[in-house]
Design a protein around this motif. Structure first.
Motif, PDB file in Angstrom:
ATOM      1  N   GLY A   1      -5.485   7.031  -1.654  1.00 59.47           N
ATOM      2  CA  GLY A   1      -4.943   7.001  -3.010  1.00 59.47           C
ATOM      3  C   GLY A   1      -3.544   6.395  -3.074  1.00 59.47           C
ATOM      4  N   ASN A   2      -2.809   6.486  -1.971  1.00 62.53           N
ATOM      5  CA  ASN A   2      -1.466   5.916  -1.916  1.00 62.53           C
ATOM      6  C   ASN A   2      -1.447   4.523  -1.279  1.00 62.53           C
ATOM      7  OD1 ASN A   2       0.813   8.045  -2.696  1.00 62.53           O
ATOM      8  ND2 ASN A   2      -0.864   9.163  -1.719  1.00 62.53           N
ATOM      9  N   PHE A   3      -2.637   3.974  -1.043  1.00 60.69           N
ATOM     10  CA  PHE A   3      -2.778   2.634  -0.458  1.00 60.69           C
ATOM     11  C   PHE A   3      -2.040   2.525   0.873  1.00 60.69           C
ATOM     12  CE2 PHE A   3      -3.005   2.169  -5.099  1.00 60.69           C
ATOM     13  CZ  PHE A   3      -4.269   1.611  -5.219  1.00 60.69           C
ATOM     14  N   ARG A   4      -2.092   3.606   1.669  1.00 66.17           N
ATOM     15  CA  ARG A   4      -1.439   3.609   2.975  1.00 66.17           C
ATOM     16  C   ARG A   4      -2.503   3.564   4.066  1.00 66.17           C
ATOM     17  NH1 ARG A   4       4.004   4.946   3.433  1.00 66.17           N
ATOM     18  NH2 ARG A   4       3.570   4.373   5.594  1.00 66.17           N
ATOM     19  N   ILE A   5      -2.882   2.349   4.434  1.00 64.76           N
ATOM     20  CA  ILE A   5      -3.914   2.200   5.454  1.00 64.76           C
ATOM     21  C   ILE A   5      -3.406   2.684   6.816  1.00 64.76           C
ATOM     22  CG2 ILE A   5      -3.337  -0.169   6.106  1.00 64.76           C
ATOM     23  CD1 ILE A   5      -6.400  -0.678   6.274  1.00 64.76           C
ATOM     24  N   ASP A   6      -2.089   2.622   7.034  1.00 70.94           N
ATOM     25  CA  ASP A   6      -1.541   3.109   8.302  1.00 70.94           C
ATOM     26  C   ASP A   6      -1.697   4.631   8.401  1.00 70.94           C
ATOM     27  OD1 ASP A   6       0.219   3.400   6.184  1.00 70.94           O
ATOM     28  OD2 ASP A   6       2.012   3.121   7.417  1.00 70.94           O
ATOM     29  N   TRP A   7      -1.449   5.356   7.297  1.00 68.18           N
ATOM     30  CA  TRP A   7      -1.681   6.794   7.302  1.00 68.18           C
ATOM     31  C   TRP A   7      -3.168   7.099   7.513  1.00 68.18           C
ATOM     32  CZ3 TRP A   7       1.447   8.862   2.452  1.00 68.18           C
ATOM     33  CH2 TRP A   7       2.815   8.697   2.708  1.00 68.18           C
ATOM     34  N   LEU A   8      -4.016   6.344   6.808  1.00 65.41           N
ATOM     35  CA  LEU A   8      -5.457   6.582   6.896  1.00 65.41           C
ATOM     36  C   LEU A   8      -5.947   6.397   8.338  1.00 65.41           C
ATOM     37  CD1 LEU A   8      -7.995   5.482   4.219  1.00 65.41           C
ATOM     38  CD2 LEU A   8      -8.604   5.324   6.623  1.00 65.41           C
ATOM     39  N   MET A   9      -5.558   5.300   8.968  1.00 64.19           N
ATOM     40  CA  MET A   9      -5.956   5.052  10.349  1.00 64.19           C
ATOM     41  C   MET A   9      -5.338   6.073  11.293  1.00 64.19           C
ATOM     42  SD  MET A   9      -5.829   0.869  10.514  1.00 64.19           S
ATOM     43  CE  MET A   9      -6.441   0.805  12.190  1.00 64.19           C
ATOM     44  N   GLY A  10      -4.106   6.481  10.992  1.00 64.38           N
ATOM     45  CA  GLY A  10      -3.449   7.488  11.819  1.00 64.38           C
ATOM     46  C   GLY A  10      -4.184   8.811  11.809  1.00 64.38           C
TER      47      GLY A  10
ATOM     48  N   ASN B   1       0.237  -4.322   6.241  1.00 66.20           N
ATOM     49  CA  ASN B   1      -0.327  -3.354   5.295  1.00 66.20           C
ATOM     50  C   ASN B   1      -1.855  -3.428   5.207  1.00 66.20           C
ATOM     51  OD1 ASN B   1      -0.487  -5.823   4.036  1.00 66.20           O
ATOM     52  ND2 ASN B   1       0.176  -5.074   2.030  1.00 66.20           N
ATOM     53  N   LEU B   2      -2.456  -4.394   5.902  1.00 73.02           N
ATOM     54  CA  LEU B   2      -3.912  -4.517   5.922  1.00 73.02           C
ATOM     55  C   LEU B   2      -4.484  -4.081   7.260  1.00 73.02           C
ATOM     56  CD1 LEU B   2      -6.445  -5.412   4.391  1.00 73.02           C
ATOM     57  CD2 LEU B   2      -6.092  -7.720   5.306  1.00 73.02           C
ATOM     58  N   LEU B   3      -3.881  -4.508   8.344  1.00 73.70           N
ATOM     59  CA  LEU B   3      -4.335  -4.107   9.682  1.00 73.70           C
ATOM     60  C   LEU B   3      -3.109  -3.850  10.553  1.00 73.70           C
ATOM     61  CD1 LEU B   3      -6.682  -3.585  11.614  1.00 73.70           C
ATOM     62  CD2 LEU B   3      -6.589  -5.999  12.277  1.00 73.70           C
ATOM     63  N   PRO B   4      -2.614  -2.622  10.556  1.00 72.61           N
ATOM     64  CA  PRO B   4      -1.442  -2.293  11.386  1.00 72.61           C
ATOM     65  C   PRO B   4      -1.780  -2.434  12.872  1.00 72.61           C
ATOM     66  CG  PRO B   4      -1.883  -0.580   9.754  1.00 72.61           C
ATOM     67  CD  PRO B   4      -3.067  -1.477   9.759  1.00 72.61           C
ATOM     68  N   SER B   5      -0.789  -2.725  13.658  1.00 68.54           N
ATOM     69  CA  SER B   5      -0.967  -2.865  15.104  1.00 68.54           C
ATOM     70  C   SER B   5      -1.048  -1.485  15.756  1.00 68.54           C
ATOM     71  CB  SER B   5       0.204  -3.648  15.691  1.00 68.54           C
ATOM     72  OG  SER B   5       1.398  -2.881  15.595  1.00 68.54           O
ATOM     73  N   PRO B   6      -1.542  -1.415  16.998  1.00 69.27           N
ATOM     74  CA  PRO B   6      -1.578  -0.123  17.708  1.00 69.27           C
ATOM     75  C   PRO B   6      -0.205   0.518  17.840  1.00 69.27           C
ATOM     76  CG  PRO B   6      -2.931  -1.748  18.853  1.00 69.27           C
ATOM     77  CD  PRO B   6      -2.200  -2.481  17.776  1.00 69.27           C
ATOM     78  N   VAL B   7       0.836  -0.297  17.996  1.00 69.36           N
ATOM     79  CA  VAL B   7       2.202   0.246  18.111  1.00 69.36           C
ATOM     80  C   VAL B   7       2.601   0.945  16.812  1.00 69.36           C
ATOM     81  CG1 VAL B   7       4.637  -0.327  18.464  1.00 69.36           C
ATOM     82  CG2 VAL B   7       2.861  -1.518  19.780  1.00 69.36           C
TER      83      VAL B   7
END
Length: 259
Positions: free
Chosen positions: A217-226, A37-43
């Motif tokens: 706002g939803n604390f979704r770093i994976d969405w943000l990076m995506g 939830n802090l640094l998602p992998s490339p996969v």
């Protein structure tokens, strides 16, 4: 010459591919030491991007942002080229506008974003105007310097030999300005995207900037990076579909292409 161009292009693509693989490998390695939830992998980000494309209206939000970027980019280029040329050939115009160009360069994009939202409300007009006002001074500065760099001796020599005015404008002025116009267009397009995201984050209900803010706002770093990576892919696609072929065509007389 054709084989040289192919070689340069192939080498560039190979080096770009190698650098991307190195980055992905480094990213994958670093992600092993941090929670997902802090640094998602490339996969993980790859799966998120596919989810955004097929389930979260990515095409709609990208289309809205690209529309705003295109309109503001077009206005900033047209006005920047016109004002830059006038300043370059007319000392009075240069004296009158020089200070205001500097003022435009010093005003932060966030300032224009907030003012435009207050003046024009929460809509496309605010985003387009804020982006145009921020980008135009940079375009003016580049074109202005381009006009001043035109070889005056060459112009005078053409006049001495009674070369037609139209030919002087096309063969000397336009050809000399092309590198500056092209550099300005690349810079303006990339800068427009960065500014537009700020406006969309602050006050709009759609677009890539809005989705970045929604993800935050939803604390979704994976969405943000995506969303970031997805739009980077779109901008790279435009680079190779539009700017890269244009560079090959406009500067085909050079031994090496501008990449």
């Amino acid at each position: 010459m054709h084989s040289l161009r192919l070689s340069i292009t192939n080498n560039y693509l190979i080096m770009a591919g190698i650098s991307i693989l190195i980055l992905l490998g480094f990213w994958q390695l670093i992600s092993l030491f941090y929670p997902e939830n802090l640094l998602p992998s490339p996969v993980t980000i790859s799966r998120v991007i596919l989810n955004l494309i097929f389930e979260r209206d990515a095409a709609y939000h990208i289309y809205v942002s690209l529309y705003r970027i295109t309109v503001s980019f077009t206005w900033s280029m047209l006005s920047g080229i016109l004002i830059g040329i006038v300043m370059g050939v007319n000392k009075v115009a240069e004296g009158l506008m020089r200070t205001w160009v500097v003022v435009g360069l010093t005003i932060p994009s966030l300032g224009w974003a907030l003012l435009s939202l207050l003046w024009f409300g929460l809509g496309d007009h605010a985003a387009i105007i804020a982006t145009t006002l921020t980008v135009t001074p940079f375009t003016i500065g580049n074109i202005w310097e381009g006009v001043k760099s035109v070889d005056r001796d060459l112009v005078e020599m053409a006049k001495v030999f009674k070369i037609k005015r139209f030919k002087i404008i096309y063969e000397i002025y336009i050809q000399s300005l092309l590198p500056f116009v092209f550099a300005s267009s690349r810079m303006a397009f990339s800068l427009a995207w960065k500014i537009l995201v700020i406006v969309e984050m602050f006050g709009l209900g759609n677009g890539v900037g809005y989705m970045l803010n929604y993800s935050y706002g939803n604390f979704r770093i994976d969405w943000l990076m995506g969303w970031l990576i997805l739009f980077i892919f779109v901008m790279l696609f435009i680079e190779y579909l539009a700017f890269y072929p244009a560079a090959h065509y406009l500067f085909r007389w050079r031994k090496e292409q501008i990449l």
